[in-house]
Scaffold this active site. Structure first.
Site, PDB file in Angstrom:
ATOM      1  N   ASP A 216       0.773  -1.247   0.000  1.00  0.00           N
ATOM      2  CA  ASP A 216       0.000   0.000   0.000  1.00  0.00           C
ATOM      3  C   ASP A 216       0.807   1.301   0.000  1.00  0.00           C
ATOM      4  O   ASP A 216       0.814   2.081  -0.946  1.00  0.00           O
ATOM      5  CB  ASP A 216      -1.012  -0.010   1.160  1.00  0.00           C
ATOM      6  CG  ASP A 216      -0.427  -0.449   2.509  1.00  0.00           C
ATOM      7  OD1 ASP A 216       0.787  -0.688   2.583  1.00  0.00           O
ATOM      8  OD2 ASP A 216      -1.181  -0.542   3.493  1.00  0.00           O
ATOM      9  N   GLU A 328      -8.315   3.837   7.241  1.00  0.00           N
ATOM     10  CA  GLU A 328      -8.177   4.058   5.796  1.00  0.00           C
ATOM     11  C   GLU A 328      -9.460   4.508   5.120  1.00  0.00           C
ATOM     12  O   GLU A 328      -9.443   5.367   4.241  1.00  0.00           O
ATOM     13  CB  GLU A 328      -7.652   2.782   5.109  1.00  0.00           C
ATOM     14  CG  GLU A 328      -6.174   2.503   5.290  1.00  0.00           C
ATOM     15  CD  GLU A 328      -5.810   1.948   6.658  1.00  0.00           C
ATOM     16  OE1 GLU A 328      -6.736   1.670   7.461  1.00  0.00           O
ATOM     17  OE2 GLU A 328      -4.615   1.783   6.937  1.00  0.00           O
TER      18      GLU A 328
HETATM   19  C1  DMJ Z   1      -1.404   2.910   9.614  1.00  0.00           C
HETATM   20  O1  DMJ Z   1      -0.467   2.702  10.608  1.00  0.00           O
HETATM   21  C2  DMJ Z   1      -0.775   3.446   8.378  1.00  0.00           C
HETATM   22  O2  DMJ Z   1      -1.737   4.084   7.645  1.00  0.00           O
HETATM   23  C3  DMJ Z   1      -0.121   2.378   7.553  1.00  0.00           C
HETATM   24  O3  DMJ Z   1       0.394   2.846   6.342  1.00  0.00           O
HETATM   25  C4  DMJ Z   1      -1.024   1.208   7.274  1.00  0.00           C
HETATM   26  N1  DMJ Z   1      -2.200   1.292   8.015  1.00  0.00           N
HETATM   27  C5  DMJ Z   1      -2.138   1.617   9.390  1.00  0.00           C
HETATM   28  C6  DMJ Z   1      -3.516   1.683   9.998  1.00  0.00           C
HETATM   29  O4  DMJ Z   1      -4.392   0.773   9.485  1.00  0.00           O
END
Ligand code: DMJ
Length: 856
Positions: A216, A328
């Site tokens: 992601d 998110e």
């Molecule tokens: C967060 O710590 C950050 O957004 C990370 O990139 C992935 N997602 C978590 C929360 O779900």
């Protein structure tokens, strides 16, 4: 820990595995929420919080932490705090004493992370010891060979900001080097990256590719690095990847993982919750249409379960039921509202807030959902809840004048920390290497979806977004169970009908065996009576048959894992409804294979009372105390069924067995299912649930404090409503329920306890190379023999907007009743390696297995 109202200190609580790598005894939540306070206009509280950080936080702890989590949450938190501290100082009212102390801490932390980059590739080790670094014996880390793409590719914003704030260029250089390496290693024909990579050789370890877990924020940081640093090479890389994502992964409204080498082949039939950030990133890119579509699909999943389950299938069933209050989706909602101005997104935000208050709010904060289906809680509130969720939800509803600074002057890191855009013109000494020549000219159609400025394309036209959502309005509710979509599409494209569907396969049907042979699938009879299926593509009659065989095997895997799940009873919930809990505390409970089935009956409500003897192994000496109540019994010394009979004879209306293993918890142990005693258990009419020791002690503590404690035993927590707070609920409901006493059939079991996780150990996923059916009868049970219609091409089609076909409906019914069926299929062990074509496929499946185990 919002249920037990304590902080979580690493080493003082039972380990939760990788999740704990974010904890470094550095006051994570305090640091991660610093800039949230300023956004929420809590300036005084921010000033106090900064003082606390400077006074109390120690970064020199002998703890092994995740480099990625420490970077995004702690380094990012300190830099976000510093960015807003200097902004406030300049305004002249708050933080006048501030002298870059947070920045100094950030720099100290930056230097602590640098040894992780000591690899030939420049990709960082995934973990580091804050005190001892890496590879020294005291460090207890440095032997890992793999890291996730996001772990290595989500450093540039924080590291570049640190370099530009301080003038120490080394941080930005290291982060750039890691990104350069990942770019070099992208799969050259698909332009996709895998989920995990070997930090020494640069080989892809997991070759599946999506936009969610493990990848992601790598994509996010390429685009945002361009925004923050103004370096075109990052935009070019992002656009190249984005083109590949839209070509292969995006199947609007879905985003489905594919194989990097075979990007037309879907790698999974489920999506994870982390991909919910992607519509927000698409807004930043300016590609609004698919952002609206995916967001709408996710919102419908949320409306179904109140929260986004950690993973859900392409036909929108729950795949992993937990939800750690991830931000998110709120993040994407905020960005879509900014882009479209459509008040619909405010309604979405309102629903999110209402659900949080209704289902997650507990006396000491907001508790993660252990299971969105039951509404049970986990004693966990991750720091990103305050860092991101609060920030995005507040910003969604905030007017410009509600925020004391101009948010447009900042960029959000992946943890929603704010970094000022003026950094782009500060300390630019780090050269732009590797910028030109590598980037292939992209086909213009790549930008067909892109609208660089939404205000120009649809000025003040909220109907624009609505017109995109409209065709999708029933996408989740009217969905039909899907097969493996891409495979299906391909086979229909060529007009081919699959010669045999996995669900139709009967091991006793000679015609089926003939088809298997043609597809290169052989049946191996094992000594213990089981049968294994193995495919050798080179033994297939033709390459088309080999492909059919591959599809058949893949379908078989799907079917098997679905059936594995069907054998398990789902978790239950114990909800404390009396004062002062009023339904806010919901504990995850294990089901029993005997007694009243709470999924078929109304919940049982009653006050709790401890039985005497506490183990419930003999006739109770305090029947008057448990009569009409829910008896608490300790696990051990006799069979669960025996305990149930003893409390039932004493007049109890239900029972809760509490684990005698001190410290056990549903946070760390797999779900527990109580089996019968090998005899007929139809005489047990009351519901029985199992609590691990930690959850049990929440009830025991409540009794000590409040004496009268009333609970609800159910398959899904009841909505908390004013009723619970006002009503003194009589236990008549229970009595009638108890008397109705419908017979519950129970299969006989020889063991006292079934541990669902360990019972999965022989599953196909553990041995993906070959398939083994438990016995011939069970093989036949895979195939629903009562199925009347012949599968035709139509049967496989899924109409996103409309109704399911006959077979789809049939499957829907099957899936809806899946928890009741028990096809009793198990898979056996690996027998032999398969040929080189299949080996590639198997590697991918092994990777999925790892992913299922350790992801998220
Ligand atoms: C967060 O710590 C950050 O957004 C990370 O990139 C992935 N997602 C978590 C929360 O779900």
């Amino acid at each position: 820990m919002p249920l037990t109202c304590r902080g979580r200190v690493r080493g003082q609580e039972p380990s939760r595995g990788d999740v704990d790598d974010a904890l470094g005894k550095f006051s994570l939540t305090l640091i991660d929420s610093l800039d949230t306070l300023v956004v929420l206009n809590k300036t005084k509280e921010f000033e106090d919080a900064v003082r606390k950080v400077l006074r109390d936080v120690n970064l020199d702890n002998d703890v092994v932490v995740s480099v990625f989590e420490t970077n995004i949450r702690v380094l990012g938190g300190l830099l976000g705090g510093h960015s807003l501290a200097i902004m406030l100082k300049e305004k002249g009212e708050y933080m006048q004493w501030y002298n870059d102390e947070l920045l100094q801490m950030a720099k100290q932390l930056g230097y602590k992370l640098l040894p992780a980059f000591n690899t030939t590739s420049g990709l960082p080790y995934p973990r580091i010891n804050l005190k001892f670094g890496i590879r020294k014996p005291e460090a207890r880390t440095g032997t890992e060979t793999d890291t996730c793409t996001a772990c290595a590719g989500t450093l540039i914003l924080e590291f570049a900001a640190l370099s530009r704030f301080t003038g120490a260029t080394i941080f930005e250089e290291y982060a750039r080097k890691a990104l350069d390496f990942l770019w070099e290693k992208r799969q050259r024909s698909s332009n996709l990256v895998g989920v995990t990579i070997n930090i020494h050789t640069g080989d892809w370890v997991r070759k599946d590719s999506g936009v969610g877990a493990g990848i992601d924020s790598y994509y996010e940081y390429l685009l945002k690095a361009y925004v923050l640093l103004g370096d075109d090479s990052f935009l070019e890389r992002f656009n190249t990847h984005y083109d590949a994502i839209m070509r292969y992964i995006s199947q609007p409204p879905l985003l489905l993982d594919v194989h990097i080498h075979k990007p037309m082949l879907n790698a999974r039939t489920w999506m994870d919750a982390l991909l919910a950030f992607f519509p927000g990133l698409q807004v930043l890119k300016g590609d609004i249409r698919p952002a609206i579509e995916t967001h709408e699909m996710l919102y419908q999943v949320i409306k179904k379960h109140n929260f986004l389950p950690e993973a859900f299938t392409t036909d929108f069933r729950v795949h992993w039921a937990q939800h750690p209050l991830r931000p998110e989706f709120a993040e994407s909602t905020y960005f879509l509202y900014k882009a479209t101005g459509d008040p619909y997104y405010l309604e979405v935000g309102k629903t999110l807030i209402e659900n949080l208050n209704k289902y997650a709010r507990v006396p000491c904060g907001f508790a993660a959902m252990k299971d969105v289906r039951t509404g049970s809680h986990e004693d966990r509130m991750d720091s990103f809840f305050l860092a991101e969720m609060f920030k995005y939800l507040y910003l969604l509803f905030a007017d410009k004048e509600d925020i004391i600074f101009d948010i447009e002057d900042y960029i959000f890191t992946t943890e929603a920390h704010l970094l000022p855009l003026w950094l782009s013109t500060t300390n630019q000494s780090i050269s732009k290497k590797n910028t030109t020549s590598e980037y292939t000219e992209l086909d213009d159609s790549n930008f067909d979806w892109t609208c660089p400025n939404t205000q120009i394309l649809f000025p003040n036209d909220p109907l624009y977004a609505q017109s995109i959502r409209e065709p999708l309005k029933n996408v989740v509710d009217k969905s039909c169970p899907r097969g493996i979509i891409r495979v299906r599409e391909e086979s229909f494209r060529s007009g081919a009908k699959p010669p045999l569907r996995a669900r139709d396969f009967m091991a006793t049907n000679p015609e089926h065996l003939e088809i298997l042979k043609k597809m290169g699938v052989s049946l191996i009879h094992l000594k213990d009576g089981r049968v294994q299926l193995v495919q050798h593509a080179i033994q297939a009659a033709s390459s088309i048959d080999a492909e059919d065989g591959l599809r058949f095997m893949q379908e078989m895997i799907e079917l098997s894992s679905q059936q594995q799940k069907e054998q398990q009873l789902p978790p239950r919930a114990v909800q404390i409804v009396s004062h002062p809990f009023f339904g806010r505390v919901v504990l995850t409970a294990g089901p029993a294979q005997f007694g009243l089935d709470l999924s078929k009956h109304k919940e049982t409500r009653g006050f709790v009372a401890s039985s005497k003897p506490y183990n419930g192994c003999s006739e109770l000496t305090n029947p008057e105390a448990v009569m009409g109540k829910i008896a608490l019994i300790q696990r051990g010394q006799c069979m669960f069924a025996e305990k149930a009979r003893n409390i039932q004879n004493a007049g109890a209306i239900g029972g809760i067995v509490i684990d005698d293993n001190e410290g056990s918890s549903s946070d760390t142990a797999p779900l527990f299912q109580m089996a019968g005693d090998g005899k007929d258990t139809d005489d047990i009419k009351i519901p029985m649930l199992f609590l691990f020791s930690k959850e049990g002690s929440i009830i025991l503590d409540a009794i000590r404090e409040y004496e009268e404690v009333e609970v609800l035993l159910s398959d899904k927590a009841k909505d908390r409503d004013p009723e619970m707070e006002n009503e003194e609920q009589p236990s008549s409901e229970n009595d009638s329920q108890n008397q109705s006493g419908e017979q519950i059939s129970s299969s006989s079991q020889e063991v006292d306890l079934v541990d669902q996780e360990s019972s999965e150990e022989n599953s196909l996923n553990s041995h993906p190379e070959s398939l083994s059916l438990a016995n011939m009868d069970n093989a036949a049970s895979i195939s629903p023999s009562e199925q009347t219609s012949n599968p035709t091409e139509n049967h496989e089609t899924t109409n996103l907007n409309g109704e399911c076909t006959d077979l789809d409906n049939q499957l829907q019914e099957q899936s809806e009743t899946e928890e009741d069926s028990n096809p009793n299929v198990s898979w056996g062990k690996k027998v032999q390696p398969i040929d080189s074509i299949l080996a590639d496929w198997n590697e991918d499946i092994e990777a999925f297995e790892m992913m299922e185990k350790d992801e998220l």
